[in-house]
Design an enzyme around this catalytic site. Structure first.
Site, PDB file in Angstrom:
ATOM      1  N   CYS A   1     -10.942  -2.118   4.432  1.00 45.24           N
ATOM      2  CA  CYS A   1     -10.610  -1.073   5.403  1.00 45.24           C
ATOM      3  C   CYS A   1     -11.826  -0.273   5.867  1.00 45.24           C
ATOM      4  CB  CYS A   1      -9.577  -0.109   4.817  1.00 45.24           C
ATOM      5  SG  CYS A   1      -7.976  -0.862   4.521  1.00 45.24           S
TER       6      CYS A   1
ATOM      7  N   ARG B   1       4.373  10.078  16.739  1.00 44.61           N
ATOM      8  CA  ARG B   1       5.762  10.459  17.022  1.00 44.61           C
ATOM      9  C   ARG B   1       5.887  11.983  16.925  1.00 44.61           C
ATOM     10  NH1 ARG B   1       6.130   6.492  13.219  1.00 44.61           N
ATOM     11  NH2 ARG B   1       6.868   7.962  11.650  1.00 44.61           N
TER      12      ARG B   1
ATOM     13  N   SER C   1       8.217  13.934  17.437  1.00 44.49           N
ATOM     14  CA  SER C   1       9.504  14.417  16.913  1.00 44.49           C
ATOM     15  C   SER C   1       9.645  14.244  15.408  1.00 44.49           C
ATOM     16  CB  SER C   1      10.651  13.692  17.624  1.00 44.49           C
ATOM     17  OG  SER C   1      10.568  12.292  17.375  1.00 44.49           O
TER      18      SER C   1
ATOM     19  N   SER D   1       0.324   4.386   6.405  1.00 45.38           N
ATOM     20  CA  SER D   1      -0.168   4.038   7.737  1.00 45.38           C
ATOM     21  C   SER D   1       0.590   2.822   8.256  1.00 45.38           C
ATOM     22  CB  SER D   1      -1.667   3.757   7.691  1.00 45.38           C
ATOM     23  OG  SER D   1      -1.964   2.724   6.764  1.00 45.38           O
TER      24      SER D   1
ATOM     25  N   HIS E   1      -3.746   2.574  11.835  1.00 43.60           N
ATOM     26  CA  HIS E   1      -4.838   2.089  10.985  1.00 43.60           C
ATOM     27  C   HIS E   1      -5.100   0.607  11.270  1.00 43.60           C
ATOM     28  CE1 HIS E   1      -7.430   1.299   7.710  1.00 43.60           C
ATOM     29  NE2 HIS E   1      -6.569   1.279   6.708  1.00 43.60           N
TER      30      HIS E   1
ATOM     31  N   CYS F   1     -10.871   4.905   1.595  1.00 41.56           N
ATOM     32  CA  CYS F   1     -10.585   4.016   0.464  1.00 41.56           C
ATOM     33  C   CYS F   1     -10.464   2.591   0.976  1.00 41.56           C
ATOM     34  CB  CYS F   1      -9.295   4.446  -0.224  1.00 41.56           C
ATOM     35  SG  CYS F   1      -7.822   4.384   0.818  1.00 41.56           S
TER      36      CYS F   1
END
Length: 386
Positions: A91, A203, A205, A240, A341, A371
């Site tokens: 990542c 989002r 909401s 994510s 992500h 990480c």
């Protein structure tokens, strides 16, 4: 030693993974090519002056195989004379690309270099690079960890248990991520693509109440027996999502920037990488933060803004708990839980967002950490120059 500064940083919007994501139809080479084209155009540079292009990508197979970074540079119509390479630190791949770019500039190996990253998780799903039946670990590694290594979701659950992070705290953090992202402006860093001019996974909401209705995503009887301390609190809502995106950063020296008429946005101050327990796996951001602060000769209180990649809410909350960082300074524009992500792009995406946030907030110092699978982590400190 020479310095290294960022003079431009740009990214695509982040699209939802399939089905129906706005960027799902975009080949990863074209996705990164778009970010590279936007970077060169916004910087106003002669692209033939670039010494190297260093890109990050995680699943380097299928449409993301054969050195995606080089292919994207050529797809963007940029000079054939400029080389490129694709790296993998899971990542943190494109954050590592930023580190390598800065270190190359500081050492004198480069004068002008692009750091970037891409991941099309719609077109190249996670674990595409591990064929069915293949063992990427081998017998010796299995012997060292007799119970076996675990998926990242189980690591996130173990972190939640170790730091006593209940479901309500995870969901509250995630709702905050969406609220911050929805309230923020990203126009300075975005290069719209395929009709998308915003991050598709945000989002506005989202509430804690809505998140509370989601089921645990990683509950497994086998792991429950092995790890009875797990409460099964990690859900799709406090993790994510699956995404597509690309980002690119232009790195040079202050002297070269002045010669080319470029304005430095931030100095790449200090770097660190760490390894940690590959079972907990995602806790490396804690020692990485400590290490990069020591190298910089700075204290936590000196840092004005933090970006800690939101792979899972438990990762950032454990980091906050251990470091004592002020949550008001952490991921001020939301993080990966809301924004998304796209694995190989996320490091450069976070650097891009952080550089622009530093300008907006008048921050002097900012710290970024991520990480990574296998118990790895990168950390980087930026210093604003303008």
């Amino acid at each position: 030693m020479r310095d290294a500064v960022i003079v431009e940083a740009v990214r695509t919007p982040i699209g939802k993974g399939k089905p129906g994501g706005a960027l799902a139809g975009v080949h990863p080479v074209d996705l990164l090519a778009h970010a590279l084209s936007a970077l060169v155009e916004r910087a106003g540079i002669d692209p033939s002056l670039v010494d190297d292009v260093i890109g990050g990508s995680v699943d380097q197979v299928g449409e993301q195989a054969m050195n995606t970074t080089r292919n994207a540079w050529l797809a963007a119509g940029l000079p054939e004379s400029v080389p490129a390479v694709t790296v993998d630190r899971q990542c943190g791949s494109s954050q590592q690309a930023v580190h390598f770019a800065a270190q190359g500039v500081m050492s004198g190996a480069y004068d002008l270099v692009v750091a970037c990253g891409v991941e099309s998780m719609s077109r190249v799903p996670m674990w595409s690079n591990v064929p069915p039946g293949a063992d990427p670990f081998g017998a010796a590694l299995a012997a060292r960890y007799p119970g076996g290594l675990v998926p990242q979701g189980i690591s996130a659950e173990l972190i939640a248990a170790k730091w006593s992070l209940g479901r309500e705290r995870l969901d509250a953090f995630s709702a905050r991520s969406h609220a911050r992202a929805a309230a923020a402006s990203f126009s300075a860093e975005l290069a719209p693509l395929a009709g998308l001019d915003r991050d598709e996974s945000v989002r506005p909401s989202t509430t804690e109440e809505i998140l509370a209705g989601l089921k645990p995503a990683f509950a497994d009887p086998g792991y429950a027996e092995r790890f009875p301390q797990i409460d099964w609190s990690v859900t799709a809502g406090n993790s994510s999502p699956i995404n597509d995106g690309a980002a690119a950063v232009l790195v040079t020296t202050s002297e070269t920037a002045a010669r080319l008429g470029l304005k430095p946005l931030a100095r790449l101050h200090s770097f660190a990488v760490t390894g940690s327990d590959p079972i907990l796996m995602l806790t490396g951001v804690i020692p990485a933060t400590e290490k990069v602060l020591r190298r910089a000769g700075l204290r936590l209180a000196d840092i004005d803004l933090f970006e800690v990649n939101e792979a899972f809410a438990s990762v950032v909350l454990a980091w906050e708990q251990e470091t004592g960082a002020d949550p008001a300074k952490v991921n001020v524009k939301g993080g990966a839980i809301a924004l998304g992500h796209p694995l190989g792009a996320s490091g450069a995406r976070i650097t891009t967002t952080l550089v622009h946030a530093m300008q907006e907030h008048g921050a002097r110092y900012a710290l970024q950490t991520m990480c990574e699978a296998g118990g790895l982590a990168n950390a980087l400190i930026l210093e604003r120059t303008s």
